[in-house]
Enzyme design. Structure first.
Site, PDB file in Angstrom:
ATOM      1  N   VAL A  43      -7.650  -0.329  -0.996  1.00  0.00           N
ATOM      2  CA  VAL A  43      -9.211  -0.710  -1.152  1.00  0.00           C
ATOM      3  C   VAL A  43      -9.267  -0.655  -3.055  1.00  0.00           C
ATOM      4  O   VAL A  43      -7.848  -0.522  -3.636  1.00  0.00           O
ATOM      5  CB  VAL A  43      -9.156   2.201  -1.531  1.00  0.00           C
ATOM      6  CG1 VAL A  43     -10.135   1.809  -2.482  1.00  0.00           C
ATOM      7  CG2 VAL A  43      -8.784   1.924  -0.213  1.00  0.00           C
ATOM      8  N   GLY A  62      -6.343   1.073  -5.244  1.00  0.00           N
ATOM      9  CA  GLY A  62      -4.682   1.956  -4.134  1.00  0.00           C
ATOM     10  C   GLY A  62      -4.385   1.331  -2.890  1.00  0.00           C
ATOM     11  O   GLY A  62      -5.612   0.415  -2.413  1.00  0.00           O
ATOM     12  N   GLY A  86      -2.610   2.824   1.542  1.00  0.00           N
ATOM     13  CA  GLY A  86      -1.878   3.410   2.332  1.00  0.00           C
ATOM     14  C   GLY A  86      -1.920   2.749   2.969  1.00  0.00           C
ATOM     15  O   GLY A  86      -1.692   1.629   3.129  1.00  0.00           O
ATOM     16  N   ASP A 115      -5.940  16.206   6.959  1.00  0.00           N
ATOM     17  CA  ASP A 115      -5.062  15.418   6.142  1.00  0.00           C
ATOM     18  C   ASP A 115      -5.521  15.825   4.409  1.00  0.00           C
ATOM     19  O   ASP A 115      -5.667  14.771   3.393  1.00  0.00           O
ATOM     20  CB  ASP A 115      -5.196  13.847   5.879  1.00  0.00           C
ATOM     21  CG  ASP A 115      -4.128  12.769   5.747  1.00  0.00           C
ATOM     22  OD1 ASP A 115      -3.032  13.274   5.177  1.00  0.00           O
ATOM     23  OD2 ASP A 115      -4.344  11.762   6.058  1.00  0.00           O
ATOM     24  N   LYS A 155     -13.033  -0.136   1.444  1.00  0.00           N
ATOM     25  CA  LYS A 155     -12.151   0.053   2.170  1.00  0.00           C
ATOM     26  C   LYS A 155     -11.442  -0.985   2.939  1.00  0.00           C
ATOM     27  O   LYS A 155     -12.908  -1.558   3.693  1.00  0.00           O
ATOM     28  CB  LYS A 155     -12.240   1.587   2.566  1.00  0.00           C
ATOM     29  CG  LYS A 155     -10.374   1.937   2.801  1.00  0.00           C
ATOM     30  CD  LYS A 155     -10.544   3.193   3.314  1.00  0.00           C
ATOM     31  CE  LYS A 155      -9.807   3.907   3.834  1.00  0.00           C
ATOM     32  NZ  LYS A 155      -9.189   5.402   4.312  1.00  0.00           N
TER      33      LYS A 155
END
Ligand SMILES: Nc1ncnc2c1ncn2[C@@H]1O[C@H](COP(=O)(O)OP(=O)(O)OP(=O)(O)O)[C@@H](O)[C@H]1O
Length: 379
Positions: free
Chosen positions: A43, A36, A38, A150, A58
């Site tokens: 990542v 993914g 962000g 978050d 990451k």
């Protein structure tokens, strides 16, 4: 509690800064695929070349990431995420010429966002299973002196395809309880109503810029409290149950939020009146019946249609407009086991599911028919 947690984390960051190695990713890891992306980086799923251990790497671009924020997220995940539903770092951190990188446990089945958007509402038992795990994870983090800040579907990773085991991740915004942060408003129901002041300051700033006024608007600061996470857990439970958001943003100019707030205020008024009443006569032991009667007196706004009085009571706790009266994530545990959907809603969903299954069968059948015709040379 706050100061020791913050100091301890600072100390860990200081010490780890002195021993960060620089590595060549391909020499030590075989990178398999993107898990993914962000706003801070990407990542990747990787395996350790020597040990074969799977992990999520990451990557934080060095150009846009400060070393201190990278080390804070890494050390937080390594030393405080000691709950099975928190994503823990694996003790591997390094830099490359372009990235800071750390390794974390990998969720191999995507994140909750894909589940929320692919279904009209997740099965209520599954929702309770997820909320129960998150209640434990967030309570654990709070007990160590930190607020996640978050919580949202994109940051909850799945360890299996049926959401039996989920892990909260992304500790980039996590801060010690009691620290102060600038009230940054963002356009989402996950942003708490107490940050609305930040939105007003932003609007005022815009107005001044448009009118060429040089004087800056003073920043609004808020204290980091566990109630920020309670709010997000309330919104998350709603998203999982319905597949959508309860309103656009938690501000007084949002109609959906205002309708909720009006209903909430009427409920609070009713409870206030009840407080003075002595209970007499026979006690109705069926608490759900009492709740249903109650719900008929003050029906929740239409976006909550189909949700049970039990889960509405949980929302009253987690989605309390006043942060100091908001319930703690631990309270979710008292609402598990009972119905979170109304019987009628449950039946509707079952019917829709069966209709969908039937439609799929017909489509598949039609497909087979077509193939057979093709095979017979009829097309
Ligand atoms: N440990 C993990 N296991 C599996 N998938 C992960 C993991 N960490 C991150 N991801 C995937 O990568 C995406 C981005 O990761 P993450 O949220 O940590 O990045 P970010 O840049 O801090 O994001 P944000 O913009 O939310 O701050 C996640 O939404 C998730 O899909």
């Amino acid at each position: 509690m706050t100061a020791p947690a913050a100091q301890e984390l600072d100390e860990l960051c200081f010490l780890s800064a002195q021993s960060m190695p620089s590595l060549k990713v391909s020499k030590h890891f075989q990178v398999l695929k993107l898990l993914g992306e962000g706003s801070y980086g990407k990542v990747m799923l990787a395996v350790h070349r020597k040990r074969g251990t799977p992990m999520a790497l990451k990557f934080f671009p060095r150009q846009s990431t400060s070393l201190s924020s990278f080390l804070r997220e890494y050390n937080l995940s390594l030393s405080y995420c000691t709950h099975p539903s928190l994503t823990r770092a694996l003790g591997i951190f390094f830099s490359t010429p372009t990235y800071y990188v750390f390794a974390q446990q990998a969720g191999l089945y995507g994140d909750l966002y894909s589940v929320v958007v692919s279904e009209v509402g997740v099965d209520e038992h599954c929702v309770q299973r997820v909320m129960s795990q998150l209640s434990g994870a967030v309570t654990h983090l709070h007990s160590l002196g930190f607020v996640h800040r978050d919580i949202k579907p994109e940051n909850i990773f799945l360890c299996d395809s049926a959401c039996r085991w989920v892990k909260l991740g992304d500790f980039g915004l996590t801060r010690p309880i009691g620290s102060t942060v600038r009230a940054v408003w963002y356009d989402s129901p996950f942003c708490t109503p107490e940050v609305e002041l930040g939105k007003e300051a932003e609007k005022e700033m815009e107005r001044r810029q448009n009118e060429g006024i040089e004087e800056e608007v003073e920043d609004i600061w808020i204290t980091v409290e566990p109630s920020i996470d309670s709010w997000a857990l309330g919104i998350l439970a709603y998203c999982l149950l319905t597949g959508c958001f309860p309103w656009g943003e938690s501000t007084h100019d949002d109609r959906g939020y205002c309708r909720y707030k009006e209903w909430f205020d009427r409920e609070a008024e009713k409870e206030e009146k009840m407080r003075g009443v002595e209970w007499g006569g026979e006690v109705d032991t069926d608490v759900y019946t009492i709740m249903e009667k109650n719900q008929k007196d003050n029906p929740p706004p239409s976006q909550f249609q189909g949700l049970s009085p039990l889960v509405m009571s949980l929302f009253k706790e987690l989605l309390h407009p006043e942060p100091k009266h908001r319930g703690s994530p631990e309270e979710i545990l008292s609402y598990l086991g009972g119905p979170w959907l109304m019987e009628t809603e449950r039946e509707e969903r079952k019917k829709a599911e069966e209709a969908e299954k039937e439609a799929r069968k017909i489509k598949e059948g039609a497909g087979v028919e077509e193939l057979l015709r093709e095979g017979r040379g009829e097309r």
